[in-house]
Structure formats: C-alpha cells, structure tokens
Motif scaffolding. Structure first.
Motif, PDB file in Angstrom:
ATOM      1  N   THR A 166       0.811  -1.218   0.000  1.00 35.03           N
ATOM      2  CA  THR A 166       0.000   0.000   0.000  1.00 35.03           C
ATOM      3  C   THR A 166       0.840   1.262   0.000  1.00 35.03           C
ATOM      4  N   ASN A 179      -1.524   6.708  -0.289  1.00 41.50           N
ATOM      5  CA  ASN A 179      -2.004   5.764   0.724  1.00 41.50           C
ATOM      6  C   ASN A 179      -1.122   5.664   1.953  1.00 41.50           C
ATOM      7  N   ARG A 192      -7.890  10.279  -0.869  1.00 41.23           N
ATOM      8  CA  ARG A 192      -7.372   9.140  -0.113  1.00 41.23           C
ATOM      9  C   ARG A 192      -8.431   8.067   0.152  1.00 41.23           C
ATOM     10  N   ASN A 203      -8.369   3.689  -3.115  1.00 39.45           N
ATOM     11  CA  ASN A 203      -7.468   4.145  -2.053  1.00 39.45           C
ATOM     12  C   ASN A 203      -8.121   3.948  -0.696  1.00 39.45           C
TER      13      ASN A 203
END
Length: 472
Positions: free
Chosen positions: A276, A393, A442, A447
């Motif tokens: 991530t 992220n 985000r 995400n």
C-alpha cells in the motif's frame, strides 16, 4: 520534523545535554541531507567526467593527468562517488562555488552552515591527511578532535570501505578547485552551541567503521545493500527516529529500516515491500526508472528526492541502479498482513455524472481533475496517478498537504528532460478545502488511507511558510 521536546535539557545533566544537541544535529541532517545512492568500486570507463550535471556548477580539476594514469583513474572514481553521494547538495551554497560550503541549515535553535571541503589549505581541507579525511567522513571526528554534527551522515558512512574513502580523498584533493572561503560559525547560542556533548551521542549511536574486505560486488543484492547503507545514506531520510533522534535502524535487522520518515515537511516514503505505502507493487524496473528519470508509472520525485535524482542518481551507471533496485526488493514489508489495493471506478463514474456534491469532490473537479483526471489515473509519466499511489495511501499525509499548498516540480533528467510542475494552492484553498480534497482522494478509486483534518493542514501551512488561508 524532529520533535522540539528533545531539545529541553537540564543544565546539570550531561546526558540530557548530549541528547539535546543531538536533536539539533539530527534535525539538521533531516532538513538538508538528501538520501541519494552510492557505488563502489566503479569501473572508470563507464563513468566519464562528462556525466557531471549541467544544472550544477562543475568542479574544475586542479590537474589533468593522463587518462591511463592510475591516479587519474582514482580521481575519476572519487568524482563518481562524490556525485553518487550528492556531496555538493550540502557543501555548495546557492550561487556559491562547488564544495566551498556556506549552505545554511536551519534548526529550531539556530543555523548550522556547511563547511568548505575544497582543497584550499587555509579555509578548506587541503591540509587534511587521508587519515584526517577518514576520521571526518566515517568517524564523525574533525581534525581538531571535535565531534561533527550528524548533519554529516557519518553513521552511514561508517559502512564505506576504506578503498572508497581513498578514492574520495583523491578526488577532493586533486579534482576539485580550491576555494578560499572561510567557514561560517553556527548561529546557535551558548550553551546549546557546545560540541562536546555530541561525542556522547556519537559513542551511543555511531556504528563501528568497516574494513576493506573481499568484494561482494558480483552479487547484485550484496552490492545494492552496500550502496544503500553506505554513501547513499538512504536511511538518513527514509528511517524513523528514536528517543534521542537517532535512526531507529541502520540495517535491515529491523523492519524500521527504510520504513519512512518526515524530512523537511515531506514524508520520505516507505521503501520496504509493503503493497500500500511501500514498494511492494513496484518492479525492479520501476525503481531503476525512478532513480534514473525521476518518474515511473507509479509516481514522480518531489521535494528533496527531486534534487537527489537530478543531481545524483541519474548520473549513476545502470549496474548500480539495478543493484539498488534488487536490494530494495528484498526488504520485507512492515505489515506482512497488508493486502494490495484494487482499483474501484465508483468515484470516477460519480464524478462524470456530477452526482457527488461534497466539498472534497467539487474541489477536486475544480482544481485537480484536469491533470489527474476523474479516473484518478493521471497521465502516464506526466501527471502522476493518484489511484492506488503509495504516496497517497501513506498513513502520514504530510507530503500530500505540502504539495497541495506549495506545489511541486519534477526533476529534469537526461532520460526524461521535460519536467512538469504542479502549482501551489495555498492562496486559493482554505485549510478545510485542502483537508476535504485530500480526504476525498485518499478514499477514492480504491485508495484506503485515513482522513485528513483541517488542523493537520494548518500545521503544515505554518511549518512550510505557506500563504495564510483565504478568508471567505
């Protein structure tokens, strides 16, 4: 940045004084020392002097020995090492002469100035013996016996082989133009200006220096480890700090090593295998392309890393970049249970039809979508993707806030000469606007990162000296 609470000290406590001065020194290292990559040893035919970056002042050799002279080869090797380690970044002031020092390094209690490392005998290092040079570079001890501020990353340089130190010494003594420029005293007031407590910090946290040993450079992973841990001093920016502001790890013995750290109000990203926020989804080719050109299909360099690519890593040979990439891909993730993210087009569809009326969505459409597109995928190697980006992220949103407020610019490199810039929106967006649009980004296109608050934006706005938020 480094917490100022570490700067509080009791006048009667020796250790507290050492840690306080260490905090200033490490803060300076974080603020100014880039995390480039290094190499050793270097096949000199592959690194001609013509690889010097045209955007920086070019050191003029004090002598021009024949190309087949062993000393000339050693000087050229040292030049390559100095370029790979990006020595000029700290030791060359804006519009100053190469390596003459004078670069101001701000700290919470005063300013430290980089030193003159040209071979001038009166104001530089021209009177240094090889032993003097080695003590400064790898041991953190100046010629007069004082401990250097760890803005000189000797905790990493301790891993540099003596043979490479010899090459660097040859270059700085024979390949750099001497400059008569006196070093500037720090602007740190007494008693924080005392140097002796730094020796305690050095003894606590600096590793033992390595000796010359049988080369492992034929093994790409071993070579990459040497490059990353040594002159590259990558951990100086990409590793979090401990109780005394020391790097939590200097090797891969701990997953804290290269797991990310905040530097100069940017997040130096996680370089480990996390899918991530790390390099888990980057191939070796992606890493090499990034170091060589400052961009790849996943991201683009910004902040201090942009300077590192432009002035340092783009000049490294392909074998060295490949070795670094191979080594980085061996680093285990901080979170072994983390799952790779998957793209989700729900938000893209909502943006196309205008069904999302939230402030975050509308702010994105008004200010971001033209370059990053409603799909969040941007334009390959032109405007970076936001969807599934490891930068987007990351748990810490410092970099994103900084970029939105002040903008960012890609480096211009040989392999990617066109550089694109993003404007800053500090005078256009309120703290709440920035928080809303980043929270939207985000949590869109797959995400999954924490929300951003207006308070976080306000802090970064103040720290980076951005324009006060507009009044509405």
């Amino acid at each position: 940045m480094i917490r100022k609470t570490m700067m509080k000290r009791s006048a009667g406590m020796l250790t507290a004084g050492a840690l306080a001065l260490a905090a200033v020194a490490v803060w300076a290292q974080n603020a100014a020392a880039p995390s480039g990559a290094a190499v050793s040893p270097v096949p000199t035919p592959s690194v001609p002097a013509s690889t010097v970056d045209a955007t920086q002042p070019t050191p003029q050799a004090t002598q021009t020995p024949a190309a087949n002279d062993p000393q000339a080869q050693l000087v050229r090797q040292g030049e390559y090492l100095a370029r790979a380690a990006d020595c000029a970044a700290c030791h060359t002031a804006p519009k100053g002469k190469p390596f003459a020092g004078g670069l101001p390094i701000a700290s919470p209690i005063g300013t430290i100035y980089s030193t003159n490392i040209t071979p001038d005998k009166d104001t530089g290092i021209g009177s240094y013996s090889l032993e003097d040079f080695d003590k400064a570079v790898r041991h953190g001890i100046a010629r007069n016996g004082a401990t250097l501020y760890p803005a000189m990353p000797y905790t990493s340089y301790a891993k540099v082989r003596p043979a490479d130190v010899k090459a660097l010494y040859a270059y700085f003594m024979n390949g750099v133009q001497p400059v008569a420029q006196a070093n500037k005293a720090t602007d740190i007031p007494w008693p924080m200006s005392m140097r002796w407590p730094l020796s305690i910090w050095r003894k606590m946290f600096a590793p033992a220096v390595v000796a010359d040993a049988a080369s492992t450079d034929n093994d790409p992973i071993s070579r990459g480890r040497y490059l990353v841990e040594g002159l590259g001093h990558c951990s100086a920016c990409h590793t979090p700090r401990g109780f005394a502001l020391q790097e939590k790890a200097l090797t891969d013995d701990s997953t804290a090593f290269l797991s990310g750290g905040v530097v100069d109000n940017f997040l130096a990203k996680n370089l480990r295998g996390d899918p991530t926020d790390g390099l888990g989804n980057w191939t070796q080719g992606d890493i090499t392309a990034f170091l060589k050109g400052g961009r790849n299909d996943h991201s683009a360099a910004f902040g201090g890393m942009s300077d590192v690519v432009q002035h340092s890593t783009q000049h490294m040979n392909d074998d060295d970049l490949a070795a670094i990439a191979k080594y980085l891909k061996t680093l285990k993730p901080v979170d072994p249970n983390a799952k790779a993210l998957a793209y989700d087009d729900t938000v893209a569809k909502a943006l196309r039809v205008g069904s999302d009326k939230s402030n975050g969505a509308l702010t994105f459409l008004d200010n971001c979508a033209a370059c990053h597109r409603s799909t969040g995928k941007g334009y390959t190697q032109t405007f970076p993707t936001l969807a599934l980006s490891s930068t987007v992220n990351s748990v810490d949103p410092t970099s994103l806030i900084h970029i939105v407020l002040r903008g960012a610019e890609m480096p211009s490199t040989k392999s990617a000469p066109t550089h694109y810039a993003m404007p800053g929106f500090d005078d256009r967006l309120t703290d709440q606007d920035v928080a809303d649009v980043l929270t939207f980004v985000r949590s869109s296109w797959g995400n999954k990162a924490p929300a951003v608050t207006a308070a976080q934006v306000a802090k970064v706005r103040k720290d980076v000296g951005a324009t006060p938020q507009p009044q509405r």
